[in-house]
Scaffold this motif. Sequence first.
Motif, mmCIF file in Angstrom:
data_model
loop_
_atom_site.group_PDB
_atom_site.id
_atom_site.type_symbol
_atom_site.label_atom_id
_atom_site.label_comp_id
_atom_site.label_asym_id
_atom_site.label_seq_id
_atom_site.Cartn_x
_atom_site.Cartn_y
_atom_site.Cartn_z
ATOM 1 N N SER A 1 2.214 1.907 -3.341
ATOM 2 C CA SER A 1 1.171 2.365 -4.261
ATOM 3 C C SER A 1 0.821 3.828 -4.044
ATOM 4 O O SER A 1 0.219 4.454 -4.912
ATOM 5 C CB SER A 1 -0.087 1.504 -4.097
ATOM 6 O OG SER A 1 -0.716 1.753 -2.853
ATOM 7 N N SER B 1 -5.941 1.953 -3.230
ATOM 8 C CA SER B 1 -5.017 0.963 -2.659
ATOM 9 C C SER B 1 -5.760 -0.091 -1.849
ATOM 10 O O SER B 1 -5.386 -1.274 -1.852
ATOM 11 C CB SER B 1 -3.978 1.671 -1.786
ATOM 12 O OG SER B 1 -3.236 2.610 -2.547
ATOM 13 N N VAL C 1 0.832 -1.205 0.000
ATOM 14 C CA VAL C 1 0.000 0.000 0.000
ATOM 15 C C VAL C 1 0.866 1.255 0.000
ATOM 16 O O VAL C 1 0.588 2.225 -0.727
ATOM 17 C CB VAL C 1 -0.952 -0.007 1.214
ATOM 18 C CG1 VAL C 1 -1.709 1.314 1.314
ATOM 19 C CG2 VAL C 1 -1.939 -1.164 1.108
#
Length: 531
Positions: free
Chosen positions: A310, A322, A307
């Motif tokens: 991202s 995400s 995450v």
Amino acid sequence: MLTPKFEVHQDDDNLTVKIFAPYSRISDAEINIEGESFIFYSSPYYLRLTLSGKLVDSELEKYKATFDADHGAFVIVCQKETRGEHFANLDMLTTLLAPHGATGVKKPIIEVIGEESTVDEEEEEFDWMYEQALPDENIVTAGHKYGFGNNTTGVFTSLQSELKGVVDVDDPDNKSVSHRREERITQELSLFDEDHYLADYFDVDTAQQCVEFIPEFYSITSDEVELSYQEKEDMLKLPRKDHLLDKGTKSMVYLGLADILYAWCFNHRVTLGENCVESAWNIAKLSSTLSWLDSFTHLKDVAISSVRRSLAFPLVRNWQLSQEVLKDTAQILTLGRKKVLQCLLEIQRFFNLSEPRYLLNQLYITDYCVWVQKVKDNKLISLADSLKKLKVTKSDMCLDLEDLEAAAHLVLEEEEENVLSPEENINNVVTDLSGLTIIENGAALGENDNEEAVVEDAVITSTREGLSHLSDSDSSSSESDSEDDSDEESDSSDSSDDDSSDDDDSEREDSSSDSSELDSDDDTLSENDEE
């Protein structure tokens, strides 16, 4: 010998093998069926399949073989030894081609007396939330390792020129796993762009399309997953080998698989399932396993790393997006190994077309494609269930996301509440506006039309005041100048009058003198005449 293309299908009674051998001679074809082994030979083709169930031996001549001239294929229908038995892994072509061998670590010859026997490793359950420790590396004899199952070392020592195009870590052969992880986290925190994140946070249209996209794998079940012709072709090119992994290494490999699948799911969602020229970069960059040669020991570390990356690297950086990708990853794992294999084969094609990322295939993806074909679906489903239960918060990112969002909202509220009057000094206006944080595309400014109008009015008011002041001063100065000019003109007129009077007097004197001289001349002439 060439391995021909083939397909395997089954019903309750028979197993059908379709072998595409267009350059073979039909008369030279040989078929040998014995228990779990099926062998076909017709020069230059050779095919040996290892099945999960037994067939009736070819010596009993219970099979039927025909040749399909339209497709150049042999069609062989074999009878099952046990009718109604389901043969597993018929879609896993690489597994069918692999010979029988060990599927796990061999048990030691010497055992400790009194120790309880252990269950089969395939039946052991993994605790994905339990923190495990990686085995110590013997850097004296092997060096620092990476790759699938951490079984490779020394690759980048001889490929320094291609290192930057493949991974982010410098000199991985001389850095331990923990050292690589520390550098990775430092890079993620330092390269996080607050402006970019806030731009996507407020500009919902950019990310909303990706968030609302529903991938096709949500509308199918595991039984409905079908491998394409291209995917079967790719499977035939995979090596035939077994991976002997202990329990700790298996856990690390499963977690690495989740990390790679997250990167694939992110690319699939942001490209709306169409892929693009940046797909290889997206997958390689978002996966810590691929970009930093990292190894995970805890599922939450996988989620946090995925995450956070991202939110730091791709074009679209949105928290909700995400989170949706985490759900996509769990869905892929739920569909089982066939769907996972599809994703891995697609990644393999991306990297083969994106030099020098083909090295990532050699280090990870090819081995994952071979290994996952023998993984039991219940292990992948267990990993998916744990991922669904996992909660990842913004505070876990260590990026101060909540404080950043709160500060941005506060700025917007202040802009809406504070309305500047036209009479306010322009310097104060500029000072107030200079304290605002301007985000890309004006996303954090909200409705700033009123502010621009206020600034424009203030500038116009100030300009008008300056102009009026200038006009007054100019008029006063012009009056004084006109008075001075009139005085000068009067003086000059007086002086000219004086000069003219003087000139007139002198002229009169001259004229009188001239007339007297004439008179005197006349008198002289008259006297001479009389004489």
